[in-house]
Design a protein around this motif. Structure first.
Motif, PDB file in Angstrom:
ATOM      1  N   MET A 281       0.842  -1.193   0.000  1.00  0.00           N
ATOM      2  CA  MET A 281       0.000   0.000   0.000  1.00  0.00           C
ATOM      3  C   MET A 281       0.878   1.246   0.000  1.00  0.00           C
ATOM      4  N   LYS A 282       0.338   2.303  -0.596  1.00  0.00           N
ATOM      5  CA  LYS A 282       1.041   3.588  -0.620  1.00  0.00           C
ATOM      6  C   LYS A 282       0.096   4.656  -0.102  1.00  0.00           C
ATOM      7  N   ALA A 283       0.593   5.518   0.772  1.00  0.00           N
ATOM      8  CA  ALA A 283      -0.185   6.655   1.283  1.00  0.00           C
ATOM      9  C   ALA A 283       0.544   7.939   0.896  1.00  0.00           C
ATOM     10  N   THR A 284      -0.165   8.843   0.254  1.00  0.00           N
ATOM     11  CA  THR A 284       0.450  10.095  -0.211  1.00  0.00           C
ATOM     12  C   THR A 284      -0.225  11.284   0.465  1.00  0.00           C
ATOM     13  N   ILE A 285       0.572  12.125   1.115  1.00  0.00           N
ATOM     14  CA  ILE A 285       0.041  13.343   1.756  1.00  0.00           C
ATOM     15  C   ILE A 285      -0.143  14.396   0.666  1.00  0.00           C
ATOM     16  N   LEU A 286      -1.388  14.796   0.433  1.00  0.00           N
ATOM     17  CA  LEU A 286      -1.700  15.739  -0.648  1.00  0.00           C
ATOM     18  C   LEU A 286      -1.674  17.192  -0.190  1.00  0.00           C
ATOM     19  N   GLY A 287      -1.779  17.416   1.118  1.00  0.00           N
ATOM     20  CA  GLY A 287      -1.786  18.786   1.632  1.00  0.00           C
ATOM     21  C   GLY A 287      -2.785  18.919   2.762  1.00  0.00           C
ATOM     22  N   GLY A 288      -3.248  20.144   3.016  1.00  0.00           N
ATOM     23  CA  GLY A 288      -4.206  20.360   4.087  1.00  0.00           C
ATOM     24  C   GLY A 288      -4.578  21.817   4.220  1.00  0.00           C
ATOM     25  N   THR A 289      -5.299  22.110   5.275  1.00  0.00           N
ATOM     26  CA  THR A 289      -5.745  23.487   5.532  1.00  0.00           C
ATOM     27  C   THR A 289      -5.180  23.949   6.873  1.00  0.00           C
ATOM     28  N   VAL A 290      -4.548  25.116   6.859  1.00  0.00           N
ATOM     29  CA  VAL A 290      -3.946  25.683   8.070  1.00  0.00           C
ATOM     30  C   VAL A 290      -4.785  26.885   8.517  1.00  0.00           C
ATOM     31  N   HIS A 291      -5.454  26.752   9.667  1.00  0.00           N
ATOM     32  CA  HIS A 291      -6.259  27.869  10.202  1.00  0.00           C
ATOM     33  C   HIS A 291      -5.314  28.946  10.739  1.00  0.00           C
ATOM     34  N   GLU A 292      -5.705  30.207  10.538  1.00  0.00           N
ATOM     35  CA  GLU A 292      -4.812  31.320  10.896  1.00  0.00           C
ATOM     36  C   GLU A 292      -4.461  31.343  12.380  1.00  0.00           C
ATOM     37  N   THR A 293      -5.443  31.056  13.241  1.00  0.00           N
ATOM     38  CA  THR A 293      -5.208  31.205  14.688  1.00  0.00           C
ATOM     39  C   THR A 293      -5.362  29.904  15.464  1.00  0.00           C
ATOM     40  N   GLU A 294      -6.048  28.907  14.877  1.00  0.00           N
ATOM     41  CA  GLU A 294      -6.381  27.704  15.652  1.00  0.00           C
ATOM     42  C   GLU A 294      -5.582  26.465  15.228  1.00  0.00           C
ATOM     43  N   ALA A 295      -4.624  26.632  14.285  1.00  0.00           N
ATOM     44  CA  ALA A 295      -3.809  25.485  13.850  1.00  0.00           C
ATOM     45  C   ALA A 295      -2.825  25.097  14.951  1.00  0.00           C
ATOM     46  N   THR A 296      -2.794  23.798  15.289  1.00  0.00           N
ATOM     47  CA  THR A 296      -1.860  23.286  16.303  1.00  0.00           C
ATOM     48  C   THR A 296      -1.355  21.917  15.869  1.00  0.00           C
ATOM     49  N   GLU A 297      -0.265  21.483  16.502  1.00  0.00           N
ATOM     50  CA  GLU A 297       0.266  20.150  16.191  1.00  0.00           C
ATOM     51  C   GLU A 297      -0.738  19.063  16.568  1.00  0.00           C
ATOM     52  N   ILE A 298      -1.422  19.249  17.689  1.00  0.00           N
ATOM     53  CA  ILE A 298      -2.435  18.270  18.121  1.00  0.00           C
ATOM     54  C   ILE A 298      -3.514  18.139  17.054  1.00  0.00           C
ATOM     55  N   ALA A 299      -3.945  19.279  16.495  1.00  0.00           N
ATOM     56  CA  ALA A 299      -5.001  19.267  15.474  1.00  0.00           C
ATOM     57  C   ALA A 299      -4.545  18.492  14.242  1.00  0.00           C
ATOM     58  N   PHE A 300      -3.300  18.693  13.821  1.00  0.00           N
ATOM     59  CA  PHE A 300      -2.821  18.011  12.609  1.00  0.00           C
ATOM     60  C   PHE A 300      -2.586  16.529  12.858  1.00  0.00           C
TER      61      PHE A 300
END
Length: 710
Positions: free
Chosen positions: A583-602
């Motif tokens: 199996m192959k898993a490819t990270i395509l990207g994501g959305t970064v919130h301006e104020t609420e983005a955290t490592e826990i969230a990702f």
């Protein structure tokens, strides 16, 4: 006094089960004078099969090392198992040996495990001789086996001996001698089982035409490797025996040819010339390429890396004056302290010294050095040099595959890779007081056997032990009972399934969580798809390949978190809990919130995306498939074929081998439990079979539904 390096031969004897490896080893020990009487496997009195289980079953289970002189050479010989369940013993032995003798039965020829050990020898670039054994058996056929070695193994066998007669004493022309095509003489063995002499005499007139025909084949095979030989042949001048030896040696060491010898080890025929062949044609430590290792990461970023960031290579020659390095290839747990078998590649190892374990970056004490005889300590020595194989007492943390080296000149050698386990059973002690004792015993067995696994199931609390087959686990159970005095209950075998995905899925995992009054928001886009790697790097890749799309938009801070989380999720198992592969898993990207983005969230979003992708792509259960080779008289063919079809087997081919028929098939491991007993019953004990793992294939839907509780 140390043996000169050019006289050392580190040799392995490898073959399919029952081809006669241990008998060949016993006969070598006897004719060399290292033993007064040759043991017999059937009597359970051989040197190398010194474990009670080996003596009882009449098979080799553990590799054993013996050292003996022959002519000018000093031979370190390792006898290995032939049963596929103990293939790790062959793997670790070939990793540290310079040459091998591959034994084939003149009756059965190239069998399933013969192919496996041949491929293992190819993998480690081990030059080898071929010994066609059991020429005194009913149905023996030298030429048929010679042809099989060429056709089935893709080898380049070159006969340097041919048999005189074939079959037992009551045959019309029984096997009674061999013709040496290099010396152009007949070799007889007048002492039989009790004799040590090989008598060379002129080839009888009636055998000269056959001898000349095979001699011409030998010369034709060698013309490509020597201009001098070709020129002598073209000018019809006599070819010196010394030149033939030289060309044979060079071509063997270069993996161009495999010289073929023959005999009957059980009856003391052909082993002396085989030992002469080992000394003449197989490499010394000086003839194999020097070891290439890497500067370990513990040496520091700048010391251990090139400017491009790749690990720096180090070359170590087989020279006692070079810095010491060696490889641990076997561990024998003993009550007095573990005995580590070490192949020394360079430098000198001394007793009462300190060395570095480069993989673990730990210093180890070398308290004592011992010569090995079978699987036991034989003679304590003060030091050992490059090219030698010794046992070390005093190491605490080192395990199979670890590099030992000089503390001032660290080097990390390539480790030893072992196949994955295919079968598990649950074991439990008879009472709770023995639980700790069981855990200690399993830890000791795990240290000794790299293909044995033992772990506690989180779901049931049972201890699961895993191995390479039913016989492997049966031997483990007997050891628990005999050596550790533990009575254990063993439950039904369990197959080691794997999981993959049916199709491609692109999903998004979202996290909107409030933890302790703090909002955590993130989104991760992920694609999963089936993936079967090919090419030379395929074996180096992980079961699930995680990659990053070039167009992804996440900043490094969050990308590294997502990558780590996906890799952790991929190693944690699939929808029904089995390990993932193909199996192959490819990270395509994501959305970064301006104020609420955290490592826990990702981390949360990545984990949710992975689970969602597996379900969307459709889980597929993969079951281990076994390659099965059954040899049976024609009378029982129909019953065996019918039984195999009920076990979901696919029969690929049938062939005639002497008076027997050989069936080549593939079948799921789950349907082969207890097959050996069923086969013996159906054939009245006249059929035999060999199995080996061949890979994984999709399991039927009903098997998947069973695990999903439908």
């Amino acid at each position: 006094m140390a043996t000169p390096l050019n006289r050392i031969r580190n040799l392995g004897v490898i073959a399919h089960i029952d081809a006669g490896k241990t008998t060949v080893t016993e006969r070598m020990l006897f004719v060399s004078g290292a033993k007064h009487r040759a043991g017999e496997v059937d009597k359970g009195n051989t040197v190398t099969d010194d474990d009670p289980e080996e003596a009882e079953r009449g098979i080799t289970i553990y590799s054993a090392c013996v050292r003996f002189p022959w002519r000018e050479a000093q031979i370190n010989l390792i006898d290995t198992p032939g049963h596929v369940d103990f293939t790790a013993e062959v793997e670790r032995s070939l990793r540290v040996l310079d040459g091998a003798v591959v034994v084939f039965s003149a009756r059965e020829g190239v069998e399933a495990q013969s192919e496996t050990v041949w491929r293992q020898a190819d993998k480690y670039h081990v030059p080898r001789l071929v010994f066609i054994n059991k020429l005194d058996r009913e149905g023996a056929d030298f030429e048929a086996v010679f042809k099989e070695v060429r056709d089935r193994l893709g080898a380049n066998p070159v006969a340097i001996q041919i048999p005189v007669g074939l079959g037992p004493t009551h045959a019309p022309q029984p096997f009674r001698a061999v013709i040496d095509l290099v010396k152009q003489q007949m070799v007889t063995f007048p002492g039989g089982k009790e004799g040590k002499d090989a008598v060379y005499e002129a080839v009888p007139e009636d055998l000269l035409p056959t001898a000349r025909k095979w001699r011409e084949k030998l010369l034709e095979a060698l013309y490509d490797y020597s201009n001098e030989l070709m020129e002598l042949a073209l000018s019809e001048e006599p070819i010196p025996e010394a030149l033939l030896h030289k060309v044979l040696r060079e071509a063997t060491i270069s993996h161009m040819i495999q010289p073929v010898l023959c005999g009957s080890a059980l009856h003391g025929m052909g082993v002396q010339p085989l030992l002469d062949g080992v000394a003449a044609y197989l490499p010394s430590p000086l003839d194999v390429p020097p070891m290439v290792g890497f500067v370990p990461e513990s040496a520091g970023k700048h010391k251990g890396k090139t400017e491009e960031g790749a690990p720096k290579k180090i070359v170590r020659k087989p020279d006692p004056d070079e810095p010491f390095c060696g490889l641990v290839f076997k561990v024998l747990p003993l009550k007095t302290g573990d005995l580590h078998w070490v192949r020394i590649y360079s430098g000198t190892l001394r007793g009462n010294s300190r060395v570095l374990n480069a993989r673990q970056d730990k210093k180890e004490n070398v308290a004592q050095l011992w010569r090995i005889h079978a699987s036991k300590k034989d003679e304590q020595i003060d030091e050992a040099g490059a090219g030698d194989i010794v046992a070390v007492l005093g190491l605490r943390d080192s395990v199979t595959g670890d590099t030992l080296c000089d503390t001032r000149d660290p080097i990390l050698l390539e480790s030893i890779e072992f196949p994955e386990t295919v079968i598990s059973v649950a074991v439990e002690p008879e009472n709770t007081t023995e639980k700790k004792k069981l855990a200690e015993a399993l830890a000791m067995l795990r240290k000794q056997d790299p293909t044995f696994r033992a772990e506690e199931s989180e779901e049931t609390g049972q201890t699961l032990i895993s191995g390479m087959g039913e016989l492997h686990l049966e031997v483990i159970r007997h050891r628990l009972e005999r050596d550790f005095k533990l009575n254990v209950r063993v439950h039904k075998p369990r197959v080691s399934y794997r999981e993959t995905v049916a199709g491609v899925a692109e999903v998004e995992g979202d996290c909107h969580r409030n933890i302790n009054g703090v909002q955590h928001t993130a989104a991760v886009r992920l694609r999963v798809e089936p993936f079967t790697p090919t090419g030379p790097l395929a074996a180096k890749l992980p079961p699930v390949v995680v990659s990053i799309d070039s167009g992804q938009n996440l900043p490094d801070q969050y990308l590294n978190v997502v990558l780590e989380e996906i890799e952790n999720a991929a190693s944690g198992g699939g929808t029904v809990g089995f390990p993932l592969m193909r199996m192959k898993a490819t990270i395509l990207g994501g959305t970064v919130h301006e104020t609420e983005a955290t490592e826990i969230a990702f981390r949360t979003a990545a984990s949710l995306a992975f689970d969602k992708a597996l379900r969307t792509a459709g889980p597929v259960l993969l079951e281990p498939i076994m390659k099965v080779e059954i040899t049976t008289p024609d009378d029982h063919m129909g019953d065996l074929v019918g039984d195999l079809q009920q076990r979901r087997a696919i029969i690929h081919q049938t062939e005639q081998r002497g008076v027997d028929t050989v069936l080549h098939a593939e079948a799921p491991l789950a349907n082969l439990f207890g097959y050996s007993s069923a086969m013996r019953s159906l054939s009245q004990g006249r059929a035999s079979c060999a199995m080996q793992p061949t890979g994984y294939a999709p399991a039927p839907d009903e098997v998947m539904r069973t695990f999903m509780g439908e």
